[in-house]
Design a protein around this motif. Structure first.
Motif, short mmCIF file in Angstrom:
data_model
loop_
_atom_site.label_atom_id
_atom_site.label_comp_id
_atom_site.label_asym_id
_atom_site.label_seq_id
_atom_site.Cartn_x
_atom_site.Cartn_y
_atom_site.Cartn_z
N PRO A 170 1.29 -1.04 -0.36
CA PRO A 170 -0.15 0.03 0.02
C PRO A 170 0.97 1.24 -0.31
CG PRO A 170 -0.76 -1.72 1.43
CD PRO A 170 0.13 -2.15 1.07
N LEU A 171 1.79 1.46 0.60
CA LEU A 171 3.36 2.42 0.34
C LEU A 171 3.63 2.78 -0.37
CD1 LEU A 171 4.83 4.60 2.13
CD2 LEU A 171 5.96 3.24 2.69
N GLU A 172 3.70 1.66 -1.41
CA GLU A 172 4.32 2.27 -2.63
C GLU A 172 3.15 2.42 -3.26
OE1 GLU A 172 7.75 -1.26 -2.76
OE2 GLU A 172 5.87 -2.21 -3.63
N ALA A 173 1.90 1.53 -3.11
CA ALA A 173 1.12 2.34 -4.56
C ALA A 173 1.34 3.57 -4.08
CB ALA A 173 -0.43 1.47 -3.96
N THR A 174 0.30 4.51 -2.90
CA THR A 174 0.65 5.61 -2.09
C THR A 174 2.02 6.61 -2.86
OG1 THR A 174 -0.58 5.13 -0.23
CG2 THR A 174 0.46 7.30 -0.58
N LEU A 175 3.11 5.93 -3.34
CA LEU A 175 4.25 6.96 -3.79
C LEU A 175 4.26 6.55 -4.91
CD1 LEU A 175 6.25 5.56 -1.18
CD2 LEU A 175 5.65 7.71 -0.86
N THR A 176 3.50 5.97 -5.60
CA THR A 176 3.73 6.49 -7.27
C THR A 176 2.37 7.53 -7.94
OG1 THR A 176 1.83 4.13 -7.16
CG2 THR A 176 4.11 4.08 -6.97
N ARG A 177 1.48 7.90 -7.07
CA ARG A 177 0.57 8.82 -7.16
C ARG A 177 1.30 10.32 -7.24
NH1 ARG A 177 -5.17 7.85 -3.95
NH2 ARG A 177 -5.90 9.47 -5.16
N ASP A 178 0.12 11.33 -7.92
CA ASP A 178 1.00 12.63 -7.55
C ASP A 178 1.10 12.42 -6.76
OD1 ASP A 178 0.36 12.66 -10.75
OD2 ASP A 178 -1.93 13.63 -10.63
N ASN A 179 2.21 13.69 -6.19
CA ASN A 179 2.75 14.34 -4.59
C ASN A 179 2.57 13.00 -4.04
OD1 ASN A 179 2.60 16.86 -5.67
ND2 ASN A 179 0.47 17.03 -5.60
N GLY A 180 3.26 11.98 -4.43
CA GLY A 180 3.50 10.83 -3.39
C GLY A 180 3.80 10.67 -2.08
N ASN A 181 5.49 11.80 -2.13
CA ASN A 181 4.86 12.17 -0.97
C ASN A 181 4.81 12.31 0.04
OD1 ASN A 181 7.48 9.79 -1.70
ND2 ASN A 181 9.47 11.67 -1.75
N ALA A 182 4.20 13.67 -0.39
CA ALA A 182 2.97 14.54 1.07
C ALA A 182 1.89 13.62 1.24
CB ALA A 182 3.15 15.98 0.01
N ARG A 183 1.59 13.04 0.25
CA ARG A 183 0.07 11.70 0.38
C ARG A 183 0.62 10.45 1.19
NH1 ARG A 183 -4.56 10.72 -2.09
NH2 ARG A 183 -3.84 12.51 -4.44
N ALA A 184 1.67 10.59 1.72
CA ALA A 184 2.41 9.54 2.05
C ALA A 184 2.22 9.38 3.95
CB ALA A 184 3.94 8.86 1.39
N GLU A 185 3.31 10.76 3.98
CA GLU A 185 3.33 12.03 5.08
C GLU A 185 1.77 11.76 5.68
OE1 GLU A 185 5.96 15.21 6.84
OE2 GLU A 185 5.80 15.31 5.35
N PHE A 186 0.87 12.33 4.97
CA PHE A 186 -0.62 12.93 5.04
C PHE A 186 -1.37 11.69 5.96
CE2 PHE A 186 -4.67 13.88 4.41
CZ PHE A 186 -5.50 14.67 5.23
N LEU A 187 -1.48 10.43 5.00
CA LEU A 187 -1.58 9.35 5.39
C LEU A 187 -1.40 8.27 6.68
CD1 LEU A 187 -2.48 7.89 1.93
CD2 LEU A 187 -4.22 9.34 3.29
N GLY A 188 -0.58 9.20 7.05
CA GLY A 188 0.52 8.71 8.55
C GLY A 188 1.75 7.56 7.80
N TRP A 189 2.56 7.35 7.45
CA TRP A 189 3.44 6.77 6.67
C TRP A 189 4.90 7.43 7.52
CZ3 TRP A 189 3.18 1.73 5.75
CH2 TRP A 189 1.74 1.36 5.48
N GLU A 190 5.13 6.91 7.90
CA GLU A 190 6.81 7.36 8.51
C GLU A 190 8.15 7.21 7.27
OE1 GLU A 190 7.87 6.01 12.08
OE2 GLU A 190 6.38 7.15 13.18
N ARG A 191 8.90 8.36 7.51
CA ARG A 191 9.71 8.21 6.35
C ARG A 191 11.27 7.29 6.94
NH1 ARG A 191 10.11 12.41 2.29
NH2 ARG A 191 7.85 14.04 2.97
N PRO A 192 12.17 6.56 7.18
CA PRO A 192 12.18 6.86 5.19
C PRO A 192 11.37 6.25 4.36
CG PRO A 192 14.37 5.44 5.95
CD PRO A 192 12.90 6.24 7.40
N TYR A 193 10.83 6.96 3.03
CA TYR A 193 10.44 5.89 1.76
C TYR A 193 11.12 5.05 0.95
CZ TYR A 193 6.71 9.19 3.86
OH TYR A 193 5.85 9.48 4.29
N PRO A 194 10.50 3.84 0.42
CA PRO A 194 11.30 3.30 -0.74
C PRO A 194 11.28 3.84 -1.70
CG PRO A 194 8.94 2.55 0.40
CD PRO A 194 9.18 3.63 1.06
N LEU A 195 12.37 3.20 -2.66
CA LEU A 195 13.17 4.31 -3.77
C LEU A 195 11.87 3.81 -4.74
CD1 LEU A 195 13.94 5.97 -5.76
CD2 LEU A 195 15.27 3.75 -6.60
#
Length: 257
Positions: A170-195
């Motif tokens: 689910p995190l990878e799917a989120t990161l592939t969307r527009d503004n993926g990093n910002a969206r992932a952060e908003f949804l509560g995922w902690e960094r660092p994010y996968p490439l």
């Protein structure tokens, strides 16, 4: 592409906007404040209330695109109560009444959405099944908004299955969307994010295509003429609603589609 898959592909963005924009509306923000809940507490307990008094772990499993600890934290602070889900549904209806007021084809659009929703299969998509069972309002603008939300849950649940089937998290799917990093952060995922590389994006495209394929049978219940009319009316209703919609925040909690 089959006819029903074509209609799914051309209407999915309008379904997502009509069925999910109320979540970030003044109506939803006021409802959360009235109930003394945080925005996400209201969201998890309101949207997920159709599942019954389940644990936060079950809520996280069904929602899919949020980290479990994030869901647990907000659900612990917001106890399950059936009236929260009814208030959540009412904020959807209120948004529809405001944003679709005067839309002359609202009754016809509601009838077409209802045909799709009521003839769709439910295995593996409990939020869709639960929201389909919620009582529907009599007035057409509110009915359109609620039925669009039901069909957004239909696609969202299928999309979670498609994401997992194509080997994405689910995190990878989120990161592939527009503004993926910002969206992932908003949804509560902690960094660092996968490439996110080309293979990840290819898997995401495959998941989107698979979602279209799985959602298509529900739209196959319509004749070609009715499907054309549904597509046209969804486009018009979405344009009207978005012109009147005023978001409570720049981000959205619609993470499922």
């Amino acid at each position: 592409m089959s006819g029903s898959r074509m209609y799914v592909a051309t209407t999915k963005d309008d379904v997502r906007r009509l069925g999910g924009s109320f979540m970030k509306s003044p109506e939803a923000r006021q409802a959360a404040a009235d109930t003394g809940m945080t925005r996400f507490g209201y969201y998890f307990r309101g949207r997920g209330g159709v599942l019954g008094p389940v644990s936060p772990e079950v809520t996280a499993a069904v929602f899919g695109f949020f980290p479990a600890e994030f869901v647990r934290r907000h659900c612990r602070a917001s106890a399950y109560a059936p009236e929260i889900t009814e208030r959540y549904a009412e904020s959807c209806r209120e948004w529809g009444r405001r944003c679709l007021a005067g839309f002359s084809s609202a009754a016809r659009l509601a009838a077409l959405l209802e045909t799709v929703a009521d003839r769709a299969d439910v295995p593996g998509i409990p939020l869709f099944a639960g929201w389909r069972d919620v009582d529907r309002p009599a007035d057409a603008p509110a009915r359109v908004a609620q039925l669009a939300h039901v069909l957004r849950e239909h696609r969202g649940g299928l999309h979670l299955s498609a994401v997992l089937a194509t080997g994405l998290t689910p995190l990878e799917a989120t990161l592939t969307r527009d503004n993926g990093n910002a969206r992932a952060e908003f949804l509560g995922w902690e960094r660092p994010y996968p490439l996110i590389d080309g293979e990840t994006r290819s898997r995401r495209a495959a998941a989107e295509e698979l979602t279209d394929r799985m959602a298509a049978p529900a739209y196959g219940s319509l004749s070609d003429d009715d499907a054309d009319e549904l597509s046209r009316l969804l486009r018009a209703a979405s344009a009207l609603a978005m012109a009147r919609h005023r978001p409570a925040a720049p981000q959205t909690v619609d993470a499922s589609a």
